[in-house]
Design a protein around this motif. Sequence first.
Motif, short mmCIF file in Angstrom:
data_model
loop_
_atom_site.label_atom_id
_atom_site.label_comp_id
_atom_site.label_asym_id
_atom_site.label_seq_id
_atom_site.Cartn_x
_atom_site.Cartn_y
_atom_site.Cartn_z
N TYR A 303 0.83 -1.20 0.00
CA TYR A 303 0.00 0.00 0.00
C TYR A 303 0.87 1.26 0.00
CZ TYR A 303 -4.02 -2.97 1.13
OH TYR A 303 -5.01 -3.92 1.10
N VAL A 304 1.88 1.29 0.88
CA VAL A 304 2.76 2.45 0.96
C VAL A 304 3.56 2.59 -0.33
CG1 VAL A 304 4.71 3.48 2.18
CG2 VAL A 304 2.91 2.34 3.47
N PHE A 305 4.08 1.48 -0.82
CA PHE A 305 4.90 1.49 -2.03
C PHE A 305 4.11 2.02 -3.23
CE2 PHE A 305 6.23 -0.77 -5.91
CZ PHE A 305 7.53 -0.33 -6.01
N ILE A 306 2.92 1.49 -3.44
CA ILE A 306 2.11 1.91 -4.59
C ILE A 306 1.68 3.37 -4.44
CG2 ILE A 306 -0.07 1.54 -5.80
CD1 ILE A 306 0.23 -1.45 -5.09
N ALA A 307 1.23 3.73 -3.25
CA ALA A 307 0.75 5.10 -3.03
C ALA A 307 1.87 6.12 -3.26
CB ALA A 307 0.19 5.23 -1.61
N TYR A 308 3.05 5.86 -2.71
CA TYR A 308 4.11 6.86 -2.86
C TYR A 308 4.71 6.82 -4.26
CZ TYR A 308 7.40 10.33 -1.38
OH TYR A 308 8.08 11.52 -1.27
N SER A 309 4.69 5.68 -4.93
CA SER A 309 5.15 5.63 -6.32
C SER A 309 4.29 6.54 -7.19
CB SER A 309 5.10 4.19 -6.85
OG SER A 309 6.01 3.38 -6.17
N LEU A 310 2.99 6.53 -6.95
CA LEU A 310 2.09 7.41 -7.70
C LEU A 310 2.29 8.87 -7.30
CD1 LEU A 310 -1.15 5.22 -7.58
CD2 LEU A 310 0.44 5.49 -9.50
N TYR A 311 2.50 9.10 -6.02
CA TYR A 311 2.66 10.48 -5.53
C TYR A 311 4.00 11.07 -5.95
CZ TYR A 311 3.21 14.32 -2.21
OH TYR A 311 3.42 15.55 -1.64
N PHE A 314 4.30 14.00 -8.43
CA PHE A 314 3.76 15.33 -8.16
C PHE A 314 4.82 16.30 -7.66
CE2 PHE A 314 -0.01 12.77 -8.43
CZ PHE A 314 -0.94 13.63 -9.01
N PRO A 315 5.56 16.02 -6.59
CA PRO A 315 6.58 16.98 -6.18
C PRO A 315 7.77 17.04 -7.15
CG PRO A 315 6.69 15.03 -4.81
CD PRO A 315 5.45 14.90 -5.63
N ASP A 316 7.96 15.99 -7.95
CA ASP A 316 9.10 15.96 -8.86
C ASP A 316 8.84 16.73 -10.15
OD1 ASP A 316 11.84 14.70 -9.30
OD2 ASP A 316 10.80 14.04 -11.12
N ALA A 317 7.60 16.73 -10.62
CA ALA A 317 7.35 17.33 -11.93
C ALA A 317 6.05 18.11 -12.05
CB ALA A 317 7.37 16.22 -13.00
N VAL A 318 5.01 17.67 -11.38
CA VAL A 318 3.69 18.30 -11.57
C VAL A 318 3.53 19.54 -10.71
CG1 VAL A 318 1.20 17.96 -11.41
CG2 VAL A 318 2.68 16.09 -12.21
N PHE A 319 3.96 19.48 -9.44
CA PHE A 319 3.76 20.58 -8.50
C PHE A 319 5.01 20.64 -7.62
CE2 PHE A 319 0.41 22.44 -5.35
CZ PHE A 319 1.10 23.64 -5.35
N PRO A 352 8.46 26.21 9.69
CA PRO A 352 7.89 25.02 10.35
C PRO A 352 7.38 23.96 9.38
CG PRO A 352 6.39 26.88 10.53
CD PRO A 352 7.66 27.42 9.96
N PHE A 353 6.99 24.36 8.17
CA PHE A 353 6.46 23.41 7.19
C PHE A 353 7.21 23.63 5.88
CE2 PHE A 353 3.01 24.68 10.08
CZ PHE A 353 2.81 23.47 10.72
N THR A 354 8.11 22.72 5.55
CA THR A 354 9.07 22.99 4.47
C THR A 354 8.96 22.07 3.26
OG1 THR A 354 10.72 21.56 5.49
CG2 THR A 354 10.73 23.88 6.14
N THR A 355 8.37 20.91 3.41
CA THR A 355 8.28 19.99 2.27
C THR A 355 7.19 18.97 2.49
OG1 THR A 355 9.56 18.50 0.83
CG2 THR A 355 9.97 18.34 3.19
N PHE A 356 6.67 18.47 1.39
CA PHE A 356 5.71 17.36 1.42
C PHE A 356 6.25 16.21 0.57
CE2 PHE A 356 3.30 21.19 2.31
CZ PHE A 356 2.57 20.81 3.43
N ASP A 357 7.58 16.10 0.56
CA ASP A 357 8.25 15.08 -0.23
C ASP A 357 9.21 14.32 0.68
OD1 ASP A 357 9.47 13.51 -2.10
OD2 ASP A 357 10.34 15.15 -3.26
N TYR A 358 8.91 13.04 0.92
CA TYR A 358 9.77 12.22 1.79
C TYR A 358 11.18 12.12 1.23
CZ TYR A 358 10.60 8.54 5.27
OH TYR A 358 11.05 7.80 6.34
N ASN A 359 11.30 12.21 -0.08
CA ASN A 359 12.61 12.12 -0.74
C ASN A 359 13.49 13.31 -0.42
OD1 ASN A 359 14.51 10.87 -2.43
ND2 ASN A 359 13.82 12.03 -4.21
#
Length: 827
Positions: A303-311, A314-319, A352-359
């Motif tokens: 579940y985590v793998f598929i969800a984050y693969s899709l996400y 977004f931070p890499d190219a879309v937004f 306080p809030f700097t990223t929404f990308d675990y990478n």
Amino acid sequence: MMSEKVDKELTSAKVSPATSIVDEKADRSASEDGLPVVGNITLEEAKEIIHAAIDGKELDPMFPVALLKRAREALRAEELSHDVARGLVEELQLEAALFDDSPYLEVRAVVDGTDDVTMPVNTFRSWVIGMLFVTLGTGINVFFYARFPLIQVNTYCAQVVAYPIGKLMEYTLPTKKFKTFGHEWSLNPGPFNMKEHMLATVMANVTFGGGIGVYTTDVIFVLRLPVFFNQTVLGAGFQILITLSTQLLGFGIAGLTRRFLVYPPAMIWPVNLATIALNKSFHATTNPVANGWRISRLKMFLYVFIAYSLYFVFPDAVFQALQYFNWTTWINPTSVTLALVTGSVSGLGINPFTTFDYNNLLIDPIITPLFATLNVFAGMVFIGLPFICIVYWKNLWFSGYLPIVSSTLFDNTGSPYNVSRVMGPDYKLDVAGYEGYSAPYQTAGNALEFFAFFAVYTATLVHIGLYHRTEIMNGFRAVIRRENPRDAYNDVHNRLMRAYKEVPEWWYLTILVISVVFGIVANEVYETQLPVWAIFLCLVLALVFTIPCGIITAITNLEVTINVISELIAGYALPGRPIANMLFKSYGVVSAAQAIGYAGDLKLGHYVKIPPRTMFTAQLIASVWSCFVALGVADWQITNIPELCTPHQLNKFNCAASYNIFFNSAVQWGVIGPARLYSIGRIYQNLMYGFLFGALLPVVLYVIAKKYPTSFMRYASAPILFYGCLLWSPTNLSYVTPGVYIALFFHVYLRRVATDWWAKYALIIATGFKSAIGLAGVIWFFAILYNGYEPANWWGNTVSFSGCDGMGCPRLPLPDIGFFGPKLAPL
């Protein structure tokens, strides 16, 4: 008394309280000398048990503080009541039963205290899969290392893909048995098991060993490419010898450090626990309920793998604003001060809030122990931040004319330093060119980084000497007495491993000697500027630092590398020799880092009970093969990729974060040299006080911790505080702050309120993120980026890089004369 939670742990660990520390006295119902008794032991015996249980645990950050406090209070009490003593002894009795497995809940949660010695491990399947991923992993990582942004695969990617291949081989290969030299074997010995899976993973790990893989490809690229040294005389023979020499040097050292880094239970190696958790998720036959959750580890991972693969897209190219969420600078993009203080791209990242990308996180907050994450953050905030602010706003070393945390070297006009203007055709310093151009200037963040590097080396040596001197001395005494180092520890994992033949140390010593011979031949036959004595100096440097740095890594999941001290020593010992400086650095860094990486894999095999001699063979063959794969890929890239390592390379193989940095370091330390920058009377001489500061801080922290052993100071670690300072250039707080929130949520909240859930799922979630980042990145590149895709030009992709944060605006404008500092560079 222990809580129900500990009772559960005792049951799940399959360790009987009958093996506790008080059993030998259980038949004593009364004291022979008339002393009062607690249960079946006297009060004096109870005190002895309590004292023995907490001895050496005062500064162990993993030992239960509450139990330590009660034990110390009981020992100090003038009158110890029967009930208090009885309760403490019972509590320690249960702890001892748990400690027979491992003192650490993190280890007990994923590592089995049992072994099946009949389980096949050294099989055709494990070797095919292992060598396949050595080839693919090394090839992909070397190929993409020249690209920026960087794309790399990791251990978890290999594990994920290896499992379906193993199961396919299980279902398709014939089960016919063969006999070779009296040994019976089969292509398909039965179900694909966790030991086969782990052995293949260990082989693939040589690609990621020490976090650097086959490091000497850096030397090959920088030597051969026209944009760097354009060396054509150091041919294939030199490249093979130097690569094998540096790679196997670390392998030989690793085997000699097992008594310090593998056998002691305190060397937990957190990253190995994540690897084992993922492995067990594929091979688990049971699914215990955890705080009401019945979902299996494997399903949670998927579940985590598929969800984050899709996400990931977004931070890499879309937004891209999700990756660099510098929302504070959007208020006033042209404000220099706002960008300097809160900016995520080129500022301090105080937000306080700097990223929404675990990478985007520099350290993994779930795998890394909480105390290590907090030490990193504290080092950044309480040491690094004041240092940078004082240097920058006081304009020390003319840093106010430069960006605040960039790792780039600048000239006295604020432009990136042009190394071609100071290097002659013989790769030596062009004195006239240097004097007429400029000295190299560092940003405030970069100056802090070098100060912290100098400090972390002495801090590591002193810290290990103070906190781990007993283990170190016991290890060396065992060497002198020629004792089996594994016999010094009697925990369940060491006991189980005694069923297998150990690898004698002379095997590793032989590999070490061969690697040194390869190095001598390479540097004597070919003109490299590196004398033979320098190879032995590198070996001494690696031997000095491997054990201390390895202990830090094994406990904290953070690795201190010796690249800067290698460059510093070579810069003074071999002035004006940039190629020799590179080679010296490679020998020093690779041997120590690879030794630590190999030792970590040995601990991985120790945890899952892979026979040591099988581990030795697998690591050795995989290491040698990875060298040839890396050299083949490097040769193909150098020959076939046009404009490689140039700023405008079509597919972003511009080497901005890899070989360019390696080349610039060779010029800075080998051509210009540390004597012109850090010696007495030079501009950055005060940074050398880092060595002194690093030696003193561990002593101060140790004295305070010894005086107040149950206070928060027992968690303070000087090397990790300085490690935090190293993260200030070119990154900043924005890459660490979100990780602190995640670490507190997992290691404090979930561990307390949902211990079983935390033990079952925490590491699986972390590996799901890591696997998705690695595999999704490779797929994204080949499917989309390789075909020329560029992110859409809209506000969500441009806002983070617009204004002063994106441009790296300096605080001070350039003086009217067109430069700052002295006009001529001091020689």
